[in-house]
Each structure stands twice: as C-alpha cells, then as structure tokens.
Design a protein around this motif. Sequence first.
Motif, PDB file in Angstrom:
ATOM      1  N   MET A   7       0.867  -1.184  -0.128  1.00  0.00           N
ATOM      2  CA  MET A   7      -0.024   0.051   0.091  1.00  0.00           C
ATOM      3  C   MET A   7       0.986   1.223  -0.217  1.00  0.00           C
ATOM      4  SD  MET A   7      -3.114  -1.182   0.448  1.00  0.00           S
ATOM      5  CE  MET A   7      -4.066   0.398   0.970  1.00  0.00           C
ATOM      6  N   ARG A   8       0.349   2.245  -0.458  1.00  0.00           N
ATOM      7  CA  ARG A   8       1.065   3.485  -0.766  1.00  0.00           C
ATOM      8  C   ARG A   8       0.254   4.654  -0.337  1.00  0.00           C
ATOM      9  NH1 ARG A   8       5.602   3.513  -4.065  1.00  0.00           N
ATOM     10  NH2 ARG A   8       6.019   1.367  -4.836  1.00  0.00           N
ATOM     11  N   ASP A   9       0.837   5.940   0.277  1.00  0.00           N
ATOM     12  CA  ASP A   9       0.215   6.977   0.429  1.00  0.00           C
ATOM     13  C   ASP A   9       1.157   8.126   0.381  1.00  0.00           C
ATOM     14  OD1 ASP A   9      -2.230   8.518   0.931  1.00  0.00           O
ATOM     15  OD2 ASP A   9      -2.668   7.811   2.756  1.00  0.00           O
ATOM     16  N   SER A  10       0.594   9.249   0.695  1.00  0.00           N
ATOM     17  CA  SER A  10       1.599  10.417   0.646  1.00  0.00           C
ATOM     18  C   SER A  10       0.843  11.648   1.401  1.00  0.00           C
ATOM     19  CB  SER A  10       1.862  11.057  -0.657  1.00  0.00           C
ATOM     20  OG  SER A  10       0.690  11.504  -1.423  1.00  0.00           O
ATOM     21  N   VAL A  11       1.630  12.604   2.153  1.00  0.00           N
ATOM     22  CA  VAL A  11       0.969  13.644   2.651  1.00  0.00           C
ATOM     23  C   VAL A  11       1.833  14.964   2.045  1.00  0.00           C
ATOM     24  CG1 VAL A  11       1.059  14.797   5.013  1.00  0.00           C
ATOM     25  CG2 VAL A  11       0.532  12.427   4.960  1.00  0.00           C
ATOM     26  N   ARG A  12       1.094  16.074   2.074  1.00  0.00           N
ATOM     27  CA  ARG A  12       1.785  17.248   1.196  1.00  0.00           C
ATOM     28  C   ARG A  12       2.581  17.914   2.445  1.00  0.00           C
ATOM     29  NH1 ARG A  12       2.026  17.823  -3.685  1.00  0.00           N
ATOM     30  NH2 ARG A  12       0.114  17.612  -4.682  1.00  0.00           N
ATOM     31  N   CYS A  13       3.684  18.650   1.851  1.00  0.00           N
ATOM     32  CA  CYS A  13       4.705  19.354   2.902  1.00  0.00           C
ATOM     33  C   CYS A  13       4.109  20.560   3.180  1.00  0.00           C
ATOM     34  CB  CYS A  13       5.928  19.430   2.108  1.00  0.00           C
ATOM     35  SG  CYS A  13       6.924  17.929   1.471  1.00  0.00           S
ATOM     36  N   PRO A  14       4.494  21.171   4.492  1.00  0.00           N
ATOM     37  CA  PRO A  14       4.163  22.399   4.847  1.00  0.00           C
ATOM     38  C   PRO A  14       4.968  23.438   4.226  1.00  0.00           C
ATOM     39  CG  PRO A  14       5.019  21.213   6.695  1.00  0.00           C
ATOM     40  CD  PRO A  14       4.936  20.273   5.552  1.00  0.00           C
ATOM     41  N   ARG A  15       6.264  23.004   3.822  1.00  0.00           N
ATOM     42  CA  ARG A  15       7.089  23.611   3.292  1.00  0.00           C
ATOM     43  C   ARG A  15       8.064  22.927   2.392  1.00  0.00           C
ATOM     44  NH1 ARG A  15      10.188  26.889   7.299  1.00  0.00           N
ATOM     45  NH2 ARG A  15       8.575  26.089   8.664  1.00  0.00           N
ATOM     46  N   PRO A  16       8.357  23.087   1.200  1.00  0.00           N
ATOM     47  CA  PRO A  16       7.487  23.630   0.170  1.00  0.00           C
ATOM     48  C   PRO A  16       6.347  22.979  -0.153  1.00  0.00           C
ATOM     49  CG  PRO A  16       9.296  22.730  -0.987  1.00  0.00           C
ATOM     50  CD  PRO A  16       9.576  22.248   0.602  1.00  0.00           C
ATOM     51  N   LYS A  17       5.257  23.608  -0.272  1.00  0.00           N
ATOM     52  CA  LYS A  17       3.814  23.110  -0.704  1.00  0.00           C
ATOM     53  C   LYS A  17       3.900  22.061  -2.088  1.00  0.00           C
ATOM     54  CE  LYS A  17       1.107  25.941   2.279  1.00  0.00           C
ATOM     55  NZ  LYS A  17       0.668  25.266   3.227  1.00  0.00           N
ATOM     56  N   SER A  18       4.767  22.332  -2.754  1.00  0.00           N
ATOM     57  CA  SER A  18       4.785  21.338  -4.121  1.00  0.00           C
ATOM     58  C   SER A  18       5.334  20.141  -3.815  1.00  0.00           C
ATOM     59  CB  SER A  18       5.648  22.039  -5.295  1.00  0.00           C
ATOM     60  OG  SER A  18       6.939  22.287  -4.660  1.00  0.00           O
ATOM     61  N   LYS A  19       5.831  19.827  -2.804  1.00  0.00           N
ATOM     62  CA  LYS A  19       6.529  18.452  -2.343  1.00  0.00           C
ATOM     63  C   LYS A  19       5.685  17.633  -1.492  1.00  0.00           C
ATOM     64  CE  LYS A  19      11.136  19.600  -3.795  1.00  0.00           C
ATOM     65  NZ  LYS A  19      12.266  19.231  -4.013  1.00  0.00           N
ATOM     66  N   SER A  20       6.055  16.438  -1.259  1.00  0.00           N
ATOM     67  CA  SER A  20       5.232  15.692  -0.338  1.00  0.00           C
ATOM     68  C   SER A  20       6.155  14.571   0.413  1.00  0.00           C
ATOM     69  CB  SER A  20       4.146  14.853  -0.937  1.00  0.00           C
ATOM     70  OG  SER A  20       4.463  14.269  -2.095  1.00  0.00           O
ATOM     71  N   VAL A  21       5.611  14.005   1.382  1.00  0.00           N
ATOM     72  CA  VAL A  21       6.196  12.737   1.940  1.00  0.00           C
ATOM     73  C   VAL A  21       5.458  11.629   1.645  1.00  0.00           C
ATOM     74  CG1 VAL A  21       6.602  11.676   4.376  1.00  0.00           C
ATOM     75  CG2 VAL A  21       6.517  14.105   4.255  1.00  0.00           C
ATOM     76  N   ASN A  22       6.414  10.490   0.885  1.00  0.00           N
ATOM     77  CA  ASN A  22       5.825   9.389   0.621  1.00  0.00           C
ATOM     78  C   ASN A  22       5.909   8.151   1.445  1.00  0.00           C
ATOM     79  OD1 ASN A  22       5.259  10.641  -2.044  1.00  0.00           O
ATOM     80  ND2 ASN A  22       7.316  10.476  -2.465  1.00  0.00           N
ATOM     81  N   TYR A  23       4.830   7.595   1.876  1.00  0.00           N
ATOM     82  CA  TYR A  23       4.849   6.272   2.420  1.00  0.00           C
ATOM     83  C   TYR A  23       4.506   4.919   1.938  1.00  0.00           C
ATOM     84  CZ  TYR A  23       4.512   9.868   6.276  1.00  0.00           C
ATOM     85  OH  TYR A  23       4.946  10.953   7.184  1.00  0.00           O
ATOM     86  N   SER A  24       4.747   3.977   2.057  1.00  0.00           N
ATOM     87  CA  SER A  24       4.598   2.586   1.940  1.00  0.00           C
ATOM     88  C   SER A  24       4.710   1.747   3.060  1.00  0.00           C
ATOM     89  CB  SER A  24       5.147   2.248   0.468  1.00  0.00           C
ATOM     90  OG  SER A  24       6.640   1.836   0.844  1.00  0.00           O
ATOM     91  N   TRP A  25       4.056   0.757   3.194  1.00  0.00           N
ATOM     92  CA  TRP A  25       4.216  -0.273   4.275  1.00  0.00           C
ATOM     93  C   TRP A  25       3.775  -1.432   3.760  1.00  0.00           C
ATOM     94  CZ3 TRP A  25       0.123   3.628   3.825  1.00  0.00           C
ATOM     95  CH2 TRP A  25      -0.924   3.219   3.365  1.00  0.00           C
ATOM     96  N   GLY A  26       4.469  -2.386   4.653  1.00  0.00           N
ATOM     97  CA  GLY A  26       4.126  -4.091   4.369  1.00  0.00           C
ATOM     98  C   GLY A  26       3.913  -4.701   5.513  1.00  0.00           C
ATOM     99  N   ILE A  27       3.198  -5.671   5.579  1.00  0.00           N
ATOM    100  CA  ILE A  27       2.678  -6.357   6.813  1.00  0.00           C
ATOM    101  C   ILE A  27       3.809  -7.657   6.978  1.00  0.00           C
ATOM    102  CG2 ILE A  27       0.492  -7.822   7.527  1.00  0.00           C
ATOM    103  CD1 ILE A  27      -1.022  -5.880   5.637  1.00  0.00           C
ATOM    104  N   GLY A  28       3.837  -7.914   7.983  1.00  0.00           N
ATOM    105  CA  GLY A  28       4.690  -8.989   8.595  1.00  0.00           C
ATOM    106  C   GLY A  28       4.004 -10.210   8.664  1.00  0.00           C
ATOM    107  N   GLU A  29       4.564 -11.330   9.206  1.00  0.00           N
ATOM    108  CA  GLU A  29       3.990 -12.611   9.364  1.00  0.00           C
ATOM    109  C   GLU A  29       2.801 -12.738   9.961  1.00  0.00           C
ATOM    110  OE1 GLU A  29       5.331 -17.151  10.822  1.00  0.00           O
ATOM    111  OE2 GLU A  29       6.880 -15.626  10.283  1.00  0.00           O
ATOM    112  N   ASN A  30       1.823 -13.327   9.528  1.00  0.00           N
ATOM    113  CA  ASN A  30       0.470 -13.368  10.361  1.00  0.00           C
ATOM    114  C   ASN A  30      -0.162 -12.151  10.852  1.00  0.00           C
ATOM    115  OD1 ASN A  30       0.422 -15.898  10.453  1.00  0.00           O
ATOM    116  ND2 ASN A  30       1.753 -16.064  12.146  1.00  0.00           N
ATOM    117  N   HIS A  31       0.254 -10.925   9.958  1.00  0.00           N
ATOM    118  CA  HIS A  31      -0.288  -9.445  10.121  1.00  0.00           C
ATOM    119  C   HIS A  31       0.186  -9.027  11.689  1.00  0.00           C
ATOM    120  CE1 HIS A  31      -2.757  -9.189   6.762  1.00  0.00           C
ATOM    121  NE2 HIS A  31      -2.638 -10.464   6.758  1.00  0.00           N
TER     122      HIS A  31
END
Length: 89
Positions: free
Chosen positions: A1-25
């Motif tokens: 899965m992936r998601d992102s959050v906009r930066c407060p400074r500079p507004k044109s950029k973002s923080v990118n997130y992705s995540w993985g699930i381990g064994e048996n969640h």
Amino acid sequence: MRDSVRCPRPKSKSVNYSWGIGENHKSTTVYFNNHCSVRVETKLFFRTKRRFQGPKRWTRCLTTNGGTQGRKKYHHAMRTRLLAVMPGC
C-alpha cells in the motif's frame, strides 16, 4: 500500500509512505521518504481484528525529519492492518 502527505514547506512536495505487513499480520513496517525541507508529523490509523469484541481502531504518530528516508516497524499482539496515513498528530 502507498500514501502521501503534502509538505508544509515547500507546498509543491510531499512525504511518501508505503507499508508492508509482517508474518500473520503481527507487525507493520512503514517506509517513508520525506521530500520536505522541514519535519513532518503524520498520524497512522490501525485496525485490530479482535475475535469476540469486534474491531478496535487506534493511532500512532510518526515524525520524520526533512530530507530523510527510512523505516519504522510496529509490532502488534493481534492481527492488525494499517488503514490510512493522515497529516498532523
């Protein structure tokens, strides 16, 4: 899965997130790449499946410094899913 959050400074950029699930969640590793020039706080929304009481929802804060990338691992006692990443904490 992936998601992102906009930066407060500079507004044109973002923080990118992705995540993985381990064994048996029972663990979740969140990978981040902060393109911002400042520290960004985000709220992670988790849901735990409980057998007899129904689902439980809870949050955790993740703070990343500007211009960094890395990962954070969360351990769980029961089967858990990361549902969403939202700005603020």
